[in-house]
Design an enzyme around this catalytic site. Sequence first.
Site: not given
Length: 395
Positions: A175, A227
Amino acid sequence: MTKQPFLSSFKFNNGLEIKNHIVMSPMTTMTSFYNGMITTDELNYYAARAGGPGMMITGVANVSDSGKGFEGELSVAHDDMLPGLTNLASVIHQDGTKAILQIFHAGRKSNSAILRGEKPVSASAIAATYPANSETPRALTTDEILQLISDFGEATKRAIKAGFDGVELHGANTYLLQQFYSENANQRTDDWGGSREKRLKFPLAVIKTVNKVVRDYADRPFIVGYRLSPEEIETPGIRLEDSLFFVDQIRDKVDYLHLSMGSYKRTSLNDPSNKQSLISQFAEHTHGIIPLIGIGSVTTPEDVNAAMADGADLVAIGRAFIREPQWVQKVAHNDLKSIRTQISPSDMDELAIPPVMQTYLRESFYSVMQFTDDPELHQDYQNSLAPMEGFEKKL
């Protein structure tokens, strides 16, 4: 009652205490309304699994409309989302479980159909390698980059208002945060790209802004996690040494590090000669500084203990919580034989799995869910990427 060591409490450096070392992984439900508002089906899904884990991390919530990556995605982009997000934090808080809102921007892992005619954006105008038909994004302008950094801050402010105990910046699974750090996606020639240090500028700016919002608005211990995916398989792309360098730059700026991988036994995908587990290699950079969350195909108490012995301070469980919402409670009462290790399609309503998520699991995650009607039970992602790591496009 069993005396598993991972059922003891754990305290973060900022004072937030959780009742055990178990985390429910962030998992996509695909069940939010078209505009990103929470649905009753989602609330029921989280409520069924709350109360056991020390903390639960929600599925991704986009910080801006341009960040939507798939239909049915949660949003934290507008104040209109606050009532639903407040309800979500409340149901997760059952029996003392802490609630963490995962926030992100999908970047090039979206398309103009999902974005209602708008072109996806990224660091550079380079299409993702997978899936093969990925749309070429538009490169963000400097002003747009600065706005997105602000959007992450505003999303954090809403998470605080809604009653969450923290946010997790989703810089994994290819992402936008990862795209800026990756030479595969970021081939800019301005201050936001180029060298490895320059490719760090965007995630570092997001972390800085989010931390400032926490200092200015949080009236209670509120954690900021990050993350990341240890490696990319594309060339050029992020390699393990790049991720370890990244950790060294952020470990004094976040409250925990959360790996994203399909097996806690994972070794390097790019360097077969490196036989050391990724968890242990990351632990060498985080031990005594920030907690490390290990993850990947964790099903049994033995898996949890093995991941912790390898260096994880906390252990995230995903698919096992879909199959068995009462996993922690059953372990605590030594009721291990009743824990579902497979899932019957007939039981999904009883397990409060939303109908859309049921279809999603059957169509996109069938090979990793251990369905009882699956003739092949795929369990080992030690040497390959798993679908939950973003390898397959979300429907």
